[in-house]
Design an enzyme around this catalytic site. Structure first.
Site, PDB file in Angstrom:
ATOM      1  N   SER A 123       0.815  -1.214   0.000  1.00 41.37           N
ATOM      2  CA  SER A 123       0.000   0.000   0.000  1.00 41.37           C
ATOM      3  C   SER A 123       0.845   1.259   0.000  1.00 41.37           C
ATOM      4  O   SER A 123       0.304   2.358   0.025  1.00 41.37           O
ATOM      5  CB  SER A 123      -0.932   0.009   1.215  1.00 41.37           C
ATOM      6  OG  SER A 123      -0.178  -0.050   2.410  1.00 41.37           O
ATOM      7  N   HIS A 146      -1.744  -2.271  -6.469  1.00 41.61           N
ATOM      8  CA  HIS A 146      -2.336  -1.910  -5.182  1.00 41.61           C
ATOM      9  C   HIS A 146      -3.854  -1.951  -5.255  1.00 41.61           C
ATOM     10  O   HIS A 146      -4.490  -1.062  -5.828  1.00 41.61           O
ATOM     11  CB  HIS A 146      -1.854  -0.521  -4.751  1.00 41.61           C
ATOM     12  CG  HIS A 146      -2.380  -0.100  -3.415  1.00 41.61           C
ATOM     13  ND1 HIS A 146      -2.616   1.207  -3.076  1.00 41.61           N
ATOM     14  CD2 HIS A 146      -2.739  -0.840  -2.319  1.00 41.61           C
ATOM     15  CE1 HIS A 146      -3.086   1.268  -1.846  1.00 41.61           C
ATOM     16  NE2 HIS A 146      -3.171   0.034  -1.369  1.00 41.61           N
ATOM     17  N   GLU A 158      -4.155   0.554  -8.328  1.00 40.24           N
ATOM     18  CA  GLU A 158      -3.028   1.376  -8.764  1.00 40.24           C
ATOM     19  C   GLU A 158      -1.921   0.460  -9.278  1.00 40.24           C
ATOM     20  O   GLU A 158      -1.579  -0.526  -8.622  1.00 40.24           O
ATOM     21  CB  GLU A 158      -2.499   2.218  -7.593  1.00 40.24           C
ATOM     22  CG  GLU A 158      -3.474   3.294  -7.140  1.00 40.24           C
ATOM     23  CD  GLU A 158      -3.018   4.018  -5.887  1.00 40.24           C
ATOM     24  OE1 GLU A 158      -3.144   5.248  -5.846  1.00 40.24           O
ATOM     25  OE2 GLU A 158      -2.542   3.346  -4.943  1.00 40.24           O
ATOM     26  N   ASN A 197      -3.919   6.784  -1.428  1.00 37.30           N
ATOM     27  CA  ASN A 197      -3.623   6.831   0.006  1.00 37.30           C
ATOM     28  C   ASN A 197      -2.835   8.077   0.383  1.00 37.30           C
ATOM     29  O   ASN A 197      -2.966   8.587   1.500  1.00 37.30           O
ATOM     30  CB  ASN A 197      -2.871   5.575   0.450  1.00 37.30           C
ATOM     31  CG  ASN A 197      -3.808   4.438   0.800  1.00 37.30           C
ATOM     32  OD1 ASN A 197      -5.010   4.644   0.987  1.00 37.30           O
ATOM     33  ND2 ASN A 197      -3.284   3.228   0.889  1.00 37.30           N
TER      34      ASN A 197
END
Length: 800
Positions: A123, A146, A158, A197
């Site tokens: 992540s 991801h 991603e 994120n």
């Protein structure tokens, strides 16, 4: 489409994410092996086996139907490494420890097939650093992949390349993830926490900081930052509980460890909030431990209070004035919030300003263009609009001026000014970062178009961002053949007619019925086939109750019977049309929407389609042919067996209708009988129309003909008696109400064919007449009125 053929996938790591990724691969029919460490006791693959078994307990369910978890093959690193040689894609999803990942890569390297792609589901760790443990031969086929939690439902994936990743590998993986897994792919730069994120967690930290500044409670904040703000309904703190506070803390630590004031001027706002630190110290990690920012105690929802380190009643709501503000047009909305005197309004402006500020400052370093940021926030965090979209809609330069004034006044999170490209040059001249030419790339100093890959040719109407005016709009595209307020019939190629319902929730009103029949007639005379599809969900929530009730008030049961007869005739017209009619389903297909689907010649359904006959919830029976369909399908299934008793084949369909069961996925809808084995399930919603059109053309080219009208056997009075005996037990045991018993008994009478001998042959028209009679009787009952009004007023079923 890419030639990269994914015949089997290995997922390394049977934690929450790894197991759920494996489950989603099963959902889309990809064989998968789930690896983990060898267990110290019991079967060596016990860790993976327990993780697979645990998938059945997770909510929302990561698997289409629970029993399909058995299709995941458990394995361990001690006994089964050779199985990796048969895998085309290896997804590593172990704990976020760089040293553990590097050690694992060293161990698997000898067993990786020469053509296989290896990808890490980290992540936020550096993909380039992870690649250093791999042999040179594997490095070109290594990248980051991801997924977002829960991977079945969250669209975002991603993809992150390293300097040694071959571009073709990225293209191949993007094609598979898009079409094969149904995901929206964003390519991110190899920076800490990538795009979603980085923006999202920074935003959550900033929100928590502003919560402290303005002295707001978690429940009020979640009410403000959920649907009212155009974000995920769970808001801020409930979302954190769902993600897991330990997971969130890890992502925060990645920011803290890998960034500094020199690389991120917002760094001082990345401190772990005291309330988050305290909850983690207490072991209250959110949903997984049943305690986090919130705790459910019986029917009560409690929220954590830092001062007392205990839980207190929750349920607070935002002031209504801010709910009204948030419904205003974007430009007016932001000005009202900025000038608000109350803490809630000032808080909302602050978190929006912070998100615009952060995204603008970091765009160049984390993403190729602004499109990647907005898509990442839509698909990964459930936002209706990404930050740049909202900014652009509200007036680019006006909002930029407000942000810069707040920075100068010391109200922002940091003193970093907005980049020069915000105020000068192409973006300022265009009024935003998204244009017909493409989206703004600070690194390239121009607007760049979307990637052109063969896989995207399957998306006739891709989800577009505000400002992307060059992309086609399904509401106006193609050639319109006929259009009313209720329905548009149109074509893209002159061969397949597309019927798009325009009503709210695509409800079936008398106007829709008339227009659909006209569309069938047009298709028969001028086209090869017809597809029923709309570019937005749901497919249809069924009959328009609001349009039906006035007819009942004025004309009574006779008026309703006339409407029901028209609706049934429309269904038969579609079933026996002289061209194939394909229903392209996305989202809910309930009640009449389900009936519209099952009376079509074929169904092409998105994985996240929720199909069912739910009329019991409003005190009615399915009245547009749903019960007739159940009876006919039971007879057809019996005919394919050696049995002469139709009743056992009715059980599933009767139970589904009487209990208002809705398939929680297209896969479960097959199990319930609303989709057939011949129907197609499509992983990506934006490929639905492409697939449906091609299926319709294929059927036409194959010489498709409408089915013959046939007599078929029913279970008769004996079947009714058997079902009613079971219903009596349910009623007397308190499992169903007396009114539920009445409705279910009427459903039994219809699907069994009424007061006739078992095995009697009947027509569809005979059963449809029984449906109408039952429907019209129930719509005159006070308890049905209570259920209908309850549904219209609250959207929830009333049980009486």
């Amino acid at each position: 489409m890419s030639r990269f053929n994914v015949k089997k996938v290995a997922v390394l790591g049977a934690g929450v994410m790894g197991a759920q990724i494996a489950a989603h691969l099963v959902n889309v029919k990809v064989p998968v092996i789930l690896f983990d460490l060898p267990a110290k006791e019991g079967p060596k693959s016990g860790i993976a086996e327990r993780a697979i078994a645990n998938l059945k307990k997770l909510k929302p369910s990561p698997i289409g139907v629970a029993e399909d978890v058995a299709l995941i093959q458990p394995a361990n690193y001690e006994e089964h490494m050779k199985l990796l040689k048969g895998c085309d894609l290896i997804i590593e999803a172990i704990a976020e420890r760089m040293d553990w990942k590097l050690d694992l890569y060293t161990k698997i390297a000898p067993f990786v097939a020469k053509h296989a792609i290896v990808a890490s589901n980290t992540s936020g760790l550096s993909i380039t650093k992870l690649s250093e443990a791999l042999p040179d031969a594997i490095k070109p086929r290594f990248c980051g992949i991801h997924f977002f939690n829960p991977p079945r439902y969250m669209p975002l994936v991603e993809l992150i390349s390293t300097p040694t990743t071959e571009p073709e590998v990225q293209d191949q993986l993007e094609a598979f993830v898009t079409s094969g897994l149904g995901k929206g792919v964003v390519r991110a730069k190899d920076t800490p926490n990538f795009i979603a994120n980085r923006i999202g967690i920074a935003g959550m930290l900033a929100t928590m900081k502003e919560v402290e500044n303005f002295g707001l409670t978690f429940d009020v904040v979640d009410d403000l930052t959920g649907k009212k703000l155009g974000r995920a309904s769970s808001g801020t703190f409930r979302t954190a509980d769902v993600v897991g506070l330990d997971t969130m803390a890890h992502v925060v630590k990645t920011l803290q460890d890998n960034l500094s004031l020199a690389s991120d001027p917002f760094y001082d706002s990345f401190g772990t909030p005291p309330v988050l630190a305290k909850l983690i110290e207490l072991g209250n990690l959110g949903q997984k431990t049943k305690k986090g920012f919130y705790q459910k105690k019986g029917r009560d929802i409690l929220q954590f209070e830092l001062d007392s380190e205990d839980y207190i009643p929750a349920g607070g709501k935002a002031d209504e004035v801010y709910g009204r503000m948030l419904k205003k047009p974007a430009a007016e909305r932001l000005k009202l919030l900025r000038n608000a005197e109350g803490a809630q309004g000032q808080f909302l402006w602050a978190i929006l300003r912070n998100s615009f500020h952060y995204a603008a400052v970091h765009l160049e370093s984390i993403a190729d263009c602004a499109r990647d940021v907005d898509q990442a926030m839509r698909w990964g965090f459930g936002m209706k609009q990404g930050p740049f979209e909202l900014w652009q809609e509200a007036g680019w330069l006006e909002v930029a001026k407000m942000i810069q004034e707040d920075i100068a006044a010391g109200k922002a999170l940091c003193k970093a000014p907005l980049p020069q490209w915000v105020f000068e040059g192409p973006v300022a001249e265009a009024g935003g970062v998204h244009t017909a030419q493409g989206s703004w790339s600070p690194a390239q100093g121009k607007f760049i178009a979307r990637r052109v890959l063969p896989v995207y040719e399957r998306q006739l109407f891709p989800e577009k961002l505000l400002g992307e005016t060059s992309l086609p709009d399904w509401k106006t595209a193609g050639t319109t053949i006929a259009e009313s307020k209720a329905l548009r019939s149109w074509t893209l190629d002159g061969k397949v007619l597309i019927a798009s319902i325009k009503n709210k929730m695509h409800a079936i009103s008398p106007e829709v019925m008339e227009a659909l029949v006209e569309a069938v007639e047009t298709a028969e005379s001028d086209f090869e086939a017809m597809v029923i599809w709309s570019g937005d969900a749901p497919f249809s929530v069924g009959a328009d109750l609001e349009a039906t009730m006035p007819a009942f008030v004025i004309g009574g049961a006779d008026a309703i019977e006339s409407i029901e007869a028209e609706l049934q005739n429309m269904m038969l017209r579609i079933r026996y049309a002289q061209v194939p009619v394909v229903a392209a389903i996305h989202g809910m297909a309930l009640g009449g929407g389900c009936e519209l689907a099952v009376y079509s010649a074929r169904r092409v359904a998105h994985m996240e389609s929720y199909i069912g006959l739910v009329e019991v919830g409003v005190g009615l029976v399915p009245g547009a042919g749903g019960l007739t369909y159940i009876a006919r399908r039971a007879a057809e299934n019996m005919a394919q067996s050696t049995s002469k008793d139709v009743l056992p084949f009715l059980t599933e369909g009767f139970t589904a209708a009487a209990m208002a069961k809705v398939g929680t996925s297209a896969i479960e809808s097959k199990k319930l009988g609303y989709l057939l084995e011949s129907d197609l399930i499509v992983p990506h919603k934006d490929e639905l129309l492409f697939t449906a059109i091609n299926e319709a053309k294929s059927m036409a080219a194959g010489g498709w003909r409408a089915p013959h009208k046939r007599l078929f056997p029913v279970a008769g009075r004996n079947g009714i008696a058997t079902i009613k005996a079971q219903l009596v037990n349910m009623r007397d045991g308190g499992f169903i109400s007396a009114y539920d018993f009445k409705i279910a008994s009427m459903i039994a009478e219809v699907v069994c064919g009424g007061d006739v001998d078992a095995g009697s042959l009947v027509t569809e028209e005979y059963l449809l007449a029984l449906e109408r009679k039952a429907f019209c009787h129930l719509i005159g009952q006070p308890k049905t009125h209570e259920r209908i009004l309850g549904m219209l007023n609250t959207g929830k079923p009333v049980r009486n």
